[in-house]
Motif scaffolding. Structure first.
Motif, PDB file in Angstrom:
ATOM      1  N   ALA A 160      27.746  49.028  31.246  1.00  0.00           N
ATOM      2  CA  ALA A 160      27.168  47.924  31.999  1.00  0.00           C
ATOM      3  C   ALA A 160      27.639  47.997  33.439  1.00  0.00           C
ATOM      4  CB  ALA A 160      27.580  46.579  31.396  1.00  0.00           C
ATOM      5  N   GLN A 161      26.764  47.605  34.362  1.00  0.00           N
ATOM      6  CA  GLN A 161      27.218  47.461  35.737  1.00  0.00           C
ATOM      7  C   GLN A 161      28.079  46.203  35.788  1.00  0.00           C
ATOM      8  OE1 GLN A 161      26.713  45.206  38.315  1.00  0.00           O
ATOM      9  NE2 GLN A 161      25.212  43.812  37.410  1.00  0.00           N
ATOM     10  N   THR A 162      29.223  46.279  36.477  1.00  0.00           N
ATOM     11  CA  THR A 162      30.140  45.145  36.487  1.00  0.00           C
ATOM     12  C   THR A 162      30.577  44.750  37.892  1.00  0.00           C
ATOM     13  OG1 THR A 162      31.863  46.745  35.813  1.00  0.00           O
ATOM     14  CG2 THR A 162      30.958  45.315  34.126  1.00  0.00           C
ATOM     15  N   ASP A 163      29.651  44.846  38.837  1.00  0.00           N
ATOM     16  CA  ASP A 163      29.837  44.319  40.190  1.00  0.00           C
ATOM     17  C   ASP A 163      30.932  45.061  40.951  1.00  0.00           C
ATOM     18  OD1 ASP A 163      29.711  42.260  42.447  1.00  0.00           O
ATOM     19  OD2 ASP A 163      28.430  41.324  40.953  1.00  0.00           O
ATOM     20  N   ASN A 164      31.510  44.430  41.969  1.00  0.00           N
ATOM     21  CA  ASN A 164      32.411  45.151  42.865  1.00  0.00           C
ATOM     22  C   ASN A 164      33.824  44.567  42.864  1.00  0.00           C
ATOM     23  OD1 ASN A 164      33.084  43.669  45.698  1.00  0.00           O
ATOM     24  ND2 ASN A 164      31.166  42.886  44.846  1.00  0.00           N
ATOM     25  N   PRO A 165      34.825  45.430  43.058  1.00  0.00           N
ATOM     26  CA  PRO A 165      36.218  44.985  42.976  1.00  0.00           C
ATOM     27  C   PRO A 165      36.753  44.296  44.225  1.00  0.00           C
ATOM     28  CG  PRO A 165      36.134  47.343  43.322  1.00  0.00           C
ATOM     29  CD  PRO A 165      34.715  46.892  43.148  1.00  0.00           C
ATOM     30  N   TRP A 166      35.978  44.248  45.292  1.00  0.00           N
ATOM     31  CA  TRP A 166      36.434  43.546  46.496  1.00  0.00           C
ATOM     32  C   TRP A 166      36.181  42.038  46.389  1.00  0.00           C
ATOM     33  CZ3 TRP A 166      39.611  45.682  49.786  1.00  0.00           C
ATOM     34  CH2 TRP A 166      39.597  47.077  49.960  1.00  0.00           C
ATOM     35  N   GLN A 210      42.563  49.718  39.491  1.00  0.00           N
ATOM     36  CA  GLN A 210      43.219  50.027  38.220  1.00  0.00           C
ATOM     37  C   GLN A 210      43.932  48.802  37.661  1.00  0.00           C
ATOM     38  OE1 GLN A 210      43.210  52.919  36.366  1.00  0.00           O
ATOM     39  NE2 GLN A 210      44.336  51.735  34.839  1.00  0.00           N
ATOM     40  N   GLU A 211      44.527  48.020  38.550  1.00  0.00           N
ATOM     41  CA  GLU A 211      45.264  46.828  38.113  1.00  0.00           C
ATOM     42  C   GLU A 211      44.364  45.801  37.439  1.00  0.00           C
ATOM     43  OE1 GLU A 211      47.170  45.626  41.697  1.00  0.00           O
ATOM     44  OE2 GLU A 211      48.888  47.002  41.448  1.00  0.00           O
ATOM     45  N   LEU A 212      43.076  45.836  37.742  1.00  0.00           N
ATOM     46  CA  LEU A 212      42.136  44.898  37.110  1.00  0.00           C
ATOM     47  C   LEU A 212      41.922  45.221  35.638  1.00  0.00           C
ATOM     48  CD1 LEU A 212      39.420  44.683  39.921  1.00  0.00           C
ATOM     49  CD2 LEU A 212      41.382  43.177  39.549  1.00  0.00           C
ATOM     50  N   THR A 213      42.259  46.435  35.231  1.00  0.00           N
ATOM     51  CA  THR A 213      42.094  46.851  33.829  1.00  0.00           C
ATOM     52  C   THR A 213      43.372  46.671  33.013  1.00  0.00           C
ATOM     53  OG1 THR A 213      42.754  49.171  34.159  1.00  0.00           O
ATOM     54  CG2 THR A 213      40.461  48.589  34.639  1.00  0.00           C
ATOM     55  N   PHE A 230      36.355  43.588  31.443  1.00  0.00           N
ATOM     56  CA  PHE A 230      37.132  44.692  30.880  1.00  0.00           C
ATOM     57  C   PHE A 230      37.934  44.223  29.671  1.00  0.00           C
ATOM     58  CE2 PHE A 230      40.376  47.924  30.474  1.00  0.00           C
ATOM     59  CZ  PHE A 230      39.683  49.088  30.745  1.00  0.00           C
ATOM     60  N   LYS A 231      38.504  43.044  29.753  1.00  0.00           N
ATOM     61  CA  LYS A 231      39.265  42.486  28.627  1.00  0.00           C
ATOM     62  C   LYS A 231      38.353  42.261  27.421  1.00  0.00           C
ATOM     63  CE  LYS A 231      42.218  38.539  27.393  1.00  0.00           C
ATOM     64  NZ  LYS A 231      41.362  37.993  26.319  1.00  0.00           N
ATOM     65  N   ASP A 232      37.176  41.670  27.648  1.00  0.00           N
ATOM     66  CA  ASP A 232      36.242  41.388  26.550  1.00  0.00           C
ATOM     67  C   ASP A 232      35.742  42.669  25.894  1.00  0.00           C
ATOM     68  OD1 ASP A 232      36.543  38.700  26.979  1.00  0.00           O
ATOM     69  OD2 ASP A 232      34.665  38.465  28.100  1.00  0.00           O
ATOM     70  N   VAL A 233      35.408  43.669  26.720  1.00  0.00           N
ATOM     71  CA  VAL A 233      34.927  44.943  26.174  1.00  0.00           C
ATOM     72  C   VAL A 233      36.050  45.659  25.427  1.00  0.00           C
ATOM     73  CG1 VAL A 233      33.958  47.205  26.741  1.00  0.00           C
ATOM     74  CG2 VAL A 233      33.125  45.162  27.928  1.00  0.00           C
ATOM     75  N   SER A 234      37.267  45.600  25.970  1.00  0.00           N
ATOM     76  CA  SER A 234      38.415  46.242  25.318  1.00  0.00           C
ATOM     77  C   SER A 234      38.698  45.651  23.947  1.00  0.00           C
ATOM     78  CB  SER A 234      39.663  46.108  26.197  1.00  0.00           C
ATOM     79  OG  SER A 234      39.506  46.782  27.418  1.00  0.00           O
ATOM     80  N   SER A 283      37.883  38.814  39.429  1.00  0.00           N
ATOM     81  CA  SER A 283      38.033  38.071  38.175  1.00  0.00           C
ATOM     82  C   SER A 283      36.945  38.458  37.172  1.00  0.00           C
ATOM     83  CB  SER A 283      38.006  36.569  38.431  1.00  0.00           C
ATOM     84  OG  SER A 283      36.777  36.177  39.029  1.00  0.00           O
ATOM     85  N   LEU A 284      35.729  38.731  37.660  1.00  0.00           N
ATOM     86  CA  LEU A 284      34.645  39.144  36.771  1.00  0.00           C
ATOM     87  C   LEU A 284      34.980  40.474  36.107  1.00  0.00           C
ATOM     88  CD1 LEU A 284      31.711  38.942  35.662  1.00  0.00           C
ATOM     89  CD2 LEU A 284      30.992  40.202  37.695  1.00  0.00           C
TER      90      LEU A 284
END
Length: 276
Positions: free
Chosen positions: A187-193, A271-274, A203-207, A197-198
């Motif tokens: 899935a496209q999951t927008d941008n990290p800038w 990376q920290e977002l994951t 990533f948590k839900d998919v994991s 939070s999205l």
């Protein structure tokens, strides 16, 4: 007199393009749809004031959505695209000889209609005999499917309007059910800038739903910040373990086997977002 369009990407930041022609400006049953010609990026599709695709840079997004999961899965015969009515992901999917059928489920038929008319280099493959185009709710299609697809690609807008439900844990659980025992989804999951939070939540839900979960990125100039993320969930196959023999010699402009691997090398703040 010059006419300029600005997409307000945050409350304090936007991207601006000079418009040379307006082809369509219509409120569909689901969203505001505009098809315009720009001086810099060629024809551009806008939904609810957000840039969806342009003739100049569309190949980056469509190639990275399609080829990463299709090379990850060893035999992707039946593929589903949720959204993606412009047809770009379908075009890339059909470059893979293993694919026997590609199903497109787009909620807004007007996106398909106007993309065929004004974005023919993107939407041209929608008439291929291997493609089943359905104008329907992708969320409901997933809910009714079980053990049906090898690969599922969620080519949605940002999480507003009709796409809100496509960013929920229940949807990812439905995708898992709709996939075969070794299925892969992206899935496209927008941008990290602007959307930290999205990305973190997705990533948590998919994991929690898939044994293998990875985040990768690509550079897309007309999308917010230019750095775009994709989240891949897999029941079995790891996109980092694809052998060199698996890669097809495809006609692409952005994606390569080296890019496939490099896209998963994340800047530290991404990376920290994951990491929980």
């Amino acid at each position: 007199m010059s006419i300029w369009f600005t997409e307000k990407q945050t409350e304090h930041f936007g991207i601006t393009a000079r418009i040379t022609k307006t082809y369509v400006s219509e409120q569909t049953d689901f969203q505001q749809l505009d098809m315009v010609e720009t001086a810099e990026f060629g024809n551009m599709l806008l939904l609810d004031g957000m840039v969806m695709t342009t003739e100049k840079d569309e190949f980056v997004y469509h190639e990275m959505v399609a080829h990463v999961p299709l090379h990850t899965h060893p035999n992707p015969e039946h593929v589903l695209v949720v959204g993606g009515g412009d047809g770009g992901v379908i075009r890339e999917i059909l470059k893979h000889p293993e694919v026997k059928k590609a199903t497109l489920v787009e909620i807004d038929g007007k996106v398909i209609e106007y993309s065929k008319q004004y974005l023919p280099t993107i939407a041209g493959a929608l008439d291929d005999p291997r493609v089943d185009v359905q104008v329907a709710d992708g969320f409901m299609h997933i809910a009714k499917s079980e053990n049906e697809y090898d690969v599922i690609m969620v080519d949605s807008t940002e999480p507003v309007g009709p796409a809100v439900n496509l960013f929920t844990k229940g949807f990812y659980e439905g995708i898992s059910k709709a996939l075969k025992e070794d299925g892969v989804f992206v899935a496209q999951t927008d941008n990290p800038w602007f959307q930290k939070s999205l990305i973190k939540t997705v990533f948590k839900d998919v994991s929690e739903t898939f044994p293998v979960t990875r985040l990768y990125t690509a550079n897309i100039p007309t999308y917010p910040s230019g750095l775009w993320s994709f989240t891949i969930g897999s029941k079995k196959h790891d996109p980092l373990d694809v052998s060199d023999e698996r890669f097809h010699d495809l006609a692409t402009q952005y994606y390569t086997p080296a890019i496939h691997k490099a896209a998963f090398a994340l800047p530290k703040f991404v990376q920290e977002l994951t990491e929980s």
